[in-house]
Design a protein around this motif. Structure first.
Motif, PDB file in Angstrom:
ATOM      1  N   VAL A 153       0.852  -1.195   0.000  1.00 32.01           N
ATOM      2  CA  VAL A 153       0.000   0.000   0.000  1.00 32.01           C
ATOM      3  C   VAL A 153       0.884   1.239   0.000  1.00 32.01           C
ATOM      4  O   VAL A 153       1.818   1.352   0.810  1.00 32.01           O
ATOM      5  N   LEU A 154       0.619   2.152  -0.941  1.00 33.81           N
ATOM      6  CA  LEU A 154       1.287   3.454  -0.973  1.00 33.81           C
ATOM      7  C   LEU A 154       0.260   4.523  -0.609  1.00 33.81           C
ATOM      8  O   LEU A 154      -0.829   4.569  -1.191  1.00 33.81           O
ATOM      9  N   VAL A 155       0.603   5.359   0.348  1.00 34.95           N
ATOM     10  CA  VAL A 155      -0.283   6.431   0.806  1.00 34.95           C
ATOM     11  C   VAL A 155       0.433   7.760   0.607  1.00 34.95           C
ATOM     12  O   VAL A 155       1.601   7.910   0.998  1.00 34.95           O
ATOM     13  N   GLU A 156      -0.257   8.700  -0.006  1.00 33.41           N
ATOM     14  CA  GLU A 156       0.292  10.050  -0.168  1.00 33.41           C
ATOM     15  C   GLU A 156      -0.478  11.018   0.709  1.00 33.41           C
ATOM     16  O   GLU A 156      -1.708  11.032   0.705  1.00 33.41           O
ATOM     17  N   HIS A 157       0.265  11.813   1.476  1.00 35.30           N
ATOM     18  CA  HIS A 157      -0.304  12.912   2.258  1.00 35.30           C
ATOM     19  C   HIS A 157       0.161  14.240   1.676  1.00 35.30           C
ATOM     20  O   HIS A 157       1.239  14.319   1.066  1.00 35.30           O
TER      21      HIS A 157
END
Length: 551
Positions: free
Chosen positions: A495-499
């Protein structure tokens, strides 16, 4: 003195014939302005007689004060049933009001006799009369000899006769088109050289990429004597596309010494390529030569070690000359050189022992499915953990996610029977988390538009009292990829999460065979990374921020 090359951009015409490419008149105007600023000489805006969008573009373009480029309208030779002054296509080209027109005619007997259904002599007359009429109207005429290389291979004498018809009628440039895109570089060189010896005016090249040789064919044509070059930004266009000007221009200027644009303009090439992709809503091509994100990216440890000593060891030119930059990637192929290079970019200085430990940790994590090339925030957290820096801020004790999904079909059936008894269709996702913050045990419950959104809302709810700056942070992207699909439902997921906040964005990664666990790891590290940036003094001692996923 280097030979000057006339750059002819057909992104707005031939480029829009590519699959998935659609530009509004406003989009075309935005791109045309950037092409003008970059130093393109001729901009082919479209075929004004074919569709309203192209007509609208030419109408809007009349009010623009072009700094360098001249606009060009595109069209075909007259139809056999019309005199030049009565032909609707020629009339539309003239109505566009451009100083330059580009007109194509048939060079191949196959097209003249089969596609148009005219005799060879009639085809020559179509070419000559159309060019002469446009010249009489004061236009600079670029004559595109469609299918020239196929026509020359089939009947050289007739293909050359079509060029003679255009030249005698006053065409200013004779462009040889590899319309089917299947000619190989050596053949292009020989044909262009022959044409250049026969005519006393500029010869051009228009290459398609069906054989993967459009850029090579263009470079060979110039070396054979062509001085007018056609192509598109990014190589977009019909079928496999056109010659990519983002590879042609630096190839000509930096490799072969031809004069295309000023050096300062050339440094804007990468930005121009990305701008066109953005306006056209096309995914960036990372592997694109010269301007791609990966064009100067180094992954192998041996490569990085050499580049750190001498960039020429693995780079064919300085990326800054075309506005790109060097990137070093970290992966299970990395050595200490990669890690030290990336650490220096982040302002960190690693000892030999720390670099060796970091490499070992990266290889272990990537064996479990982690990947740090697209998650540089997680990589920085890893380096800081290796150096013994605390980056925790909070510790998860437990989490639970519950989704109540209603049967939409059942609700709709119920609505038809008795609307007063029907329930609203949809779903509700609720997340409960228990974390320890600063020695305190905190519990929060929050809803969201899915499990990850609910977890994000619950975590920020817990932390808001201690870290009010989190109000500026938002979850902006979420990607999932199955690492080992052959394991079926037991496969691990990455999982890649961008903030994002008001000024920056950062990406973190999590891996687990449980998608919620992987999502929590990426999500929590994204928040930890931000808190470390804005509240480094408040980090609490903890385990390493990134741990291997369970086997």
């Amino acid at each position: 003195m280097p030979h000057a090359i006339e750059l002819f951009d057909t992104t707005l015409r031939d480029g829009t014939q590519g699959e998935h490419v659609s530009l509004s008149a406003r989009d075309k105007l935005r791109i045309a302005r950037r092409l003008d600023a970059f130093g393109i000489d001729l901009i082919e805006g479209g075929w004004p007689g074919s569709n309203p969008k192209d007509q609208a573009f030419f109408e809007q373009a009349r009010d623009v004060a072009w700094r360098h480029a001249r606009l060009c309208a595109f069209g075909s030779t007259r139809r056999v049933q019309f005199a030049p002054e009565d032909d609707p296509n020629l009339a539309a080209m003239l109505a566009a009001g451009t100083p330059v027109v580009s007109i194509f005619g048939k060079s191949w007997t196959l097209h003249a006799e089969v596609a148009l259904g005219v005799s060879r002599d009639e085809n020559l007359d179509l070419i000559a009369s159309s060019v002469a009429y446009l010249k009489a109207q004061g236009k600079h005429v670029v004559y595109d000899a469609e299918h020239f290389f196929d026509g020359y291979a089939d009947d050289p004498a007739y293909a050359l006769a079509t060029l003679e018809a255009a030249a005698e009628a006053g065409a200013d440039v004779l462009v040889l088109c590899d319309t089917n895109g299947g000619t190989l570089p050596q053949a292009v060189y020989e044909v262009v050289r022959e044409v250049c010896t026969r005519f006393d005016r500029p010869v051009g090249i228009h290459a398609h990429n069906d054989g993967g040789c459009a850029v090579a064919n263009t470079l060979m044509a110039v070396q054979a004597g062509a001085r007018h070059v056609q192509g598109t930004i990014g190589g977009i266009g019909e079928r496999c596309g056109n010659a990519d000007l983002c590879a042609v221009i630096p190839g000509l200027q930096l490799k072969l010494g031809y004069d295309c644009v000023a050096p300062a303009q050339l440094r804007g090439l990468t930005e121009l390529a990305h701008f066109v992709q953005e306006v056209a809503n096309l995914d960036p091509v990372d592997r694109a030569p010269y301007v791609g994100r990966s064009a100067f990216a180094h992954k192998g440890g041996v490569h990085v070690s050499a580049v750190m000593k001498e960039p020429r060891a693995y780079e064919h030119l300085e990326p800054e000359t075309i506005g790109n930059r060097r990137r070093v990637l970290v992966s299970d192929l990395s050595g200490r050189s990669n890690v030290r290079y990336k650490a220096a970019e982040l302002g960190l200085k690693l000892t030999e022992a720390e670099a060796a430990l970091a490499v070992r940790r990266i290889k272990e994590l990537e064996h479990h499915g982690y990947e740090f090339e697209g998650a540089e925030a997680s990589f920085e957290l890893l380096l800081r953990a290796v150096q013994g820096e605390a980056v925790s801020f909070f510790e998860l004790e437990r989490l639970r996610v519950r989704s109540d999904i209603q049967d939409v079909d059942r609700v709709e059936r119920s609505s038809r029977v008795s609307s007063s008894e029907a329930l609203p269709a949809g779903s509700c996702t609720e997340a409960t988390i228990v974390v320890r913050v600063g020695g305190r045990r905190e519990l929060a419950v929050a809803e969201g538009t899915g499990p990850v959104d609910a977890l994000s809302n619950a975590l920020r709810q817990v932390l808001a009292g201690c870290f009010p700056s989190l109000e500026r942070v938002r979850l902006s992207d979420y990607k999932v990829r199955v690492v080992n699909p052959e394991e079926g439902t037991g496969a691990a997921v990455r999982v890649l999460v961008e903030h994002r906040d008001d000024t920056r964005s950062w990406v973190t990664v999590g891996v687990s065979s449980n998608i919620l666990d992987a999502s929590w790891r990426a999500l929590a590290d994204g928040i930890r990374y931000y808190l470390w940036l804005v509240h480094p003094a408040e980090a609490s001692p903890s385990r390493a921020a990134v741990e291997p996923a369970p086997a």
